[in-house]
Design an enzyme around this catalytic site. Structure first.
Site, PDB file in Angstrom:
ATOM      1  N   ARG A 197       0.829  -1.183   0.000  1.00 52.45           N
ATOM      2  CA  ARG A 197       0.000   0.000   0.000  1.00 52.45           C
ATOM      3  C   ARG A 197       0.881   1.256   0.000  1.00 52.45           C
ATOM      4  O   ARG A 197       2.036   1.226   0.377  1.00 52.45           O
ATOM      5  CB  ARG A 197      -0.912   0.028   1.235  1.00 52.45           C
ATOM      6  CG  ARG A 197      -1.890  -1.135   1.316  1.00 52.45           C
ATOM      7  CD  ARG A 197      -2.719  -1.038   2.583  1.00 52.45           C
ATOM      8  NE  ARG A 197      -3.692  -2.126   2.678  1.00 52.45           N
ATOM      9  CZ  ARG A 197      -3.459  -3.306   3.227  1.00 52.45           C
ATOM     10  NH1 ARG A 197      -2.242  -3.566   3.740  1.00 52.45           N
ATOM     11  NH2 ARG A 197      -4.392  -4.233   3.286  1.00 52.45           N
ATOM     12  N   LYS A 244      -2.156  -1.903   7.749  1.00 56.92           N
ATOM     13  CA  LYS A 244      -3.556  -1.519   7.893  1.00 56.92           C
ATOM     14  C   LYS A 244      -4.313  -2.513   8.759  1.00 56.92           C
ATOM     15  O   LYS A 244      -5.193  -2.149   9.529  1.00 56.92           O
ATOM     16  CB  LYS A 244      -4.199  -1.419   6.507  1.00 56.92           C
ATOM     17  CG  LYS A 244      -5.678  -1.070   6.523  1.00 56.92           C
ATOM     18  CD  LYS A 244      -6.228  -1.030   5.120  1.00 56.92           C
ATOM     19  CE  LYS A 244      -7.726  -0.728   5.134  1.00 56.92           C
ATOM     20  NZ  LYS A 244      -8.290  -0.701   3.750  1.00 56.92           N
ATOM     21  N   HIS A 301      -3.588   3.378  -6.005  1.00 60.05           N
ATOM     22  CA  HIS A 301      -4.005   2.115  -5.394  1.00 60.05           C
ATOM     23  C   HIS A 301      -4.254   1.041  -6.449  1.00 60.05           C
ATOM     24  O   HIS A 301      -4.208  -0.155  -6.134  1.00 60.05           O
ATOM     25  CB  HIS A 301      -5.263   2.315  -4.553  1.00 60.05           C
ATOM     26  CG  HIS A 301      -5.567   1.152  -3.649  1.00 60.05           C
ATOM     27  ND1 HIS A 301      -4.839   0.868  -2.519  1.00 60.05           N
ATOM     28  CD2 HIS A 301      -6.519   0.183  -3.725  1.00 60.05           C
ATOM     29  CE1 HIS A 301      -5.315  -0.210  -1.929  1.00 60.05           C
ATOM     30  NE2 HIS A 301      -6.338  -0.651  -2.639  1.00 60.05           N
ATOM     31  N   ARG A 320      -1.705  -1.651  -6.714  1.00 58.68           N
ATOM     32  CA  ARG A 320      -1.833  -2.811  -5.816  1.00 58.68           C
ATOM     33  C   ARG A 320      -2.681  -3.889  -6.490  1.00 58.68           C
ATOM     34  O   ARG A 320      -2.381  -5.085  -6.378  1.00 58.68           O
ATOM     35  CB  ARG A 320      -2.444  -2.372  -4.488  1.00 58.68           C
ATOM     36  CG  ARG A 320      -2.666  -3.484  -3.464  1.00 58.68           C
ATOM     37  CD  ARG A 320      -2.929  -2.871  -2.096  1.00 58.68           C
ATOM     38  NE  ARG A 320      -3.570  -3.776  -1.168  1.00 58.68           N
ATOM     39  CZ  ARG A 320      -2.924  -4.661  -0.412  1.00 58.68           C
ATOM     40  NH1 ARG A 320      -1.623  -4.780  -0.502  1.00 58.68           N
ATOM     41  NH2 ARG A 320      -3.595  -5.427   0.434  1.00 58.68           N
ATOM     42  N   HIS A 323      -4.010  -9.593   2.733  1.00 63.18           N
ATOM     43  CA  HIS A 323      -5.465  -9.696   2.793  1.00 63.18           C
ATOM     44  C   HIS A 323      -5.870 -10.793   3.776  1.00 63.18           C
ATOM     45  O   HIS A 323      -5.286 -11.867   3.796  1.00 63.18           O
ATOM     46  CB  HIS A 323      -6.030 -10.001   1.406  1.00 63.18           C
ATOM     47  CG  HIS A 323      -5.922  -8.845   0.463  1.00 63.18           C
ATOM     48  ND1 HIS A 323      -4.904  -8.730  -0.456  1.00 63.18           N
ATOM     49  CD2 HIS A 323      -6.690  -7.745   0.326  1.00 63.18           C
ATOM     50  CE1 HIS A 323      -5.059  -7.610  -1.133  1.00 63.18           C
ATOM     51  NE2 HIS A 323      -6.126  -6.993  -0.683  1.00 63.18           N
ATOM     52  N   TYR A 368      -9.498  -7.574  -5.270  1.00 59.07           N
ATOM     53  CA  TYR A 368      -8.301  -6.948  -5.827  1.00 59.07           C
ATOM     54  C   TYR A 368      -7.708  -7.746  -6.992  1.00 59.07           C
ATOM     55  O   TYR A 368      -6.688  -7.350  -7.544  1.00 59.07           O
ATOM     56  CB  TYR A 368      -7.225  -6.815  -4.742  1.00 59.07           C
ATOM     57  CG  TYR A 368      -7.528  -5.752  -3.725  1.00 59.07           C
ATOM     58  CD1 TYR A 368      -7.024  -4.458  -3.868  1.00 59.07           C
ATOM     59  CD2 TYR A 368      -8.316  -6.025  -2.614  1.00 59.07           C
ATOM     60  CE1 TYR A 368      -7.302  -3.481  -2.935  1.00 59.07           C
ATOM     61  CE2 TYR A 368      -8.596  -5.056  -1.686  1.00 59.07           C
ATOM     62  CZ  TYR A 368      -8.084  -3.779  -1.839  1.00 59.07           C
ATOM     63  OH  TYR A 368      -8.360  -2.806  -0.908  1.00 59.07           O
TER      64      TYR A 368
END
Length: 347
Positions: free
Chosen positions: A219, A244, A299, A302, A325, A334
């Site tokens: 990220r 995160k 983003h 990613r 994740h 994603y």
């Protein structure tokens, strides 16, 4: 002026409500005061504009007391949303990992008329009206959902920790804006070459950061916060102690990522780059404009990197270990594989 007091017996034994007219200093009738008394419970008082509202409230309170489901409303009926927001900002937000976005959202709630309402009086309709206002202001569906999430947690804290057991959470009674389908933006044709050329013209740091993003699926905040003490070039691993998800993650470094990091000078402050996330976003937008690339966000890199990991043959668990994740469902959002590459695997 003669003040009259009207009492009426409860439908249930042992409770009694009295309703008296309320006057201002000039003797003008302005409403009705209600008191409800029942043995074993604290006396309850409330004022209403109409006699009908007063009687309805009294019946509800008496019924709850008799059925043993009554909860003290005094705190929620005398505390405004504004006061709760200020308390939340003081007691709850400081303990959050990422405080600033939440502070901004709560400050916006403070500026809305609903903040002047008492907690007990806020209904789902009131929150629904704010949602309409946010939509007219141009806020995205996801932004509105995040605003509602903050308000919902505030009501939860008020109910469980601040003595407002009787309130209901109005956010649970409204229909949340439906989120659009997840973005599936990938780099196509020669966009990667054009992007990297534009980044090279911008400055070396943004070029290296974009290359690292494409190679590692890290990220923006993780890249900007990367420190040399957490980079092991010999083992080809970058450790992210503050992610995160709140868990430590170790990211393997590809040959291209290793090439980028090996070429960088060591800084005295220990950071790999002296650049913050917002600066990266602004620079990235300039590079995309210079390269003639539309609708590409940082983003999205990613997304690109995650998809490339699958295209290299890694399984979902391996990819999740790299990207961080937590669930395969989150990972799926994603992951957008190119059909032509999948066709090659089919033979």
């Amino acid at each position: 002026m003669q003040h009259t007091k009207v009492s009426f017996g409860s439908l249930w034994r042992g409770a009694m409500a009295s309703i008296t007219p309320s006057y201002d200093r000039e003797g003008e009738h302005i409403g009705w005061k209600v008191s409800v008394r029942k043995k074993g419970f604290p006396s309850q008082y409330q004022t209403f504009r109409t006699r009908k509202e007063a009687e309805a409230w009294a019946v509800i309170i008496e019924s709850e007391m008799t059925r043993g489901v009554w909860r003290d409303r005094s705190e929620s009926e005398s505390t405004t949303l504004k006061e709760c927001i200020e308390r939340y900002l003081s007691e709850v937000t400081p303990h959050k990992k990422n405080q600033h976005p939440e502070e901004l959202k709560l400050q916006q709630w403070l500026r809305r008329p609903i903040s002047k309402r008492f907690m007990a009086s806020i209904r789902g309709k009131d929150v629904a009206d704010v949602i309409k206002d946010m939509e007219s202001e141009g806020k995205s569906k996801n932004t509105i959902r995040l605003h509602l999430a903050v308000l919902s947690h505030l009501f939860k804290v008020a109910k469980t920790e601040w003595g407002m057991e009787a309130i209901s959470n109005p956010c649970e009674a409204v229909r949340k804006p439906r989120l659009p389908q997840g973005r599936d933006r990938r780099l196509v044709d020669n966009e990667e070459t054009r992007l990297l050329d534009a980044c090279r013209d911008e400055n070396p740091d943004i070029l290296y950061i974009v290359r690292i993003a494409i190679e590692t699926a890290m990220r923006r905040s993780e890249i900007c916060g990367l420190q040399w003490e957490n980079v092991n070039l010999a083992r080809r691993v970058a450790m992210l102690p503050d992610t995160k998800n709140g868990t430590v993650r170790r990211v393997p470094l590809s040959s291209d990522a290793l090439e980028v990091l090996s070429a960088l000078p060591r800084r005295i402050d220990g950071l790999v780059w002296d650049v913050n996330a917002d600066t990266v976003t602004r620079a990235f937008k300039r590079c995309c404009k210079r390269a003639g690339i539309e609708d590409l966000r940082f983003h999205d890199l990613r997304h690109e990197a995650t998809s490339r990991l699958f295209e290299k043959g890694l399984n979902p668990m391996q990819v999740a270990a790299i990207t961080g994740h937590k669930t395969l469902q989150m990972l799926k959002r994603y992951t957008h594989l190119k059909a032509e590459d999948l066709a090659k695997l089919l033979g």
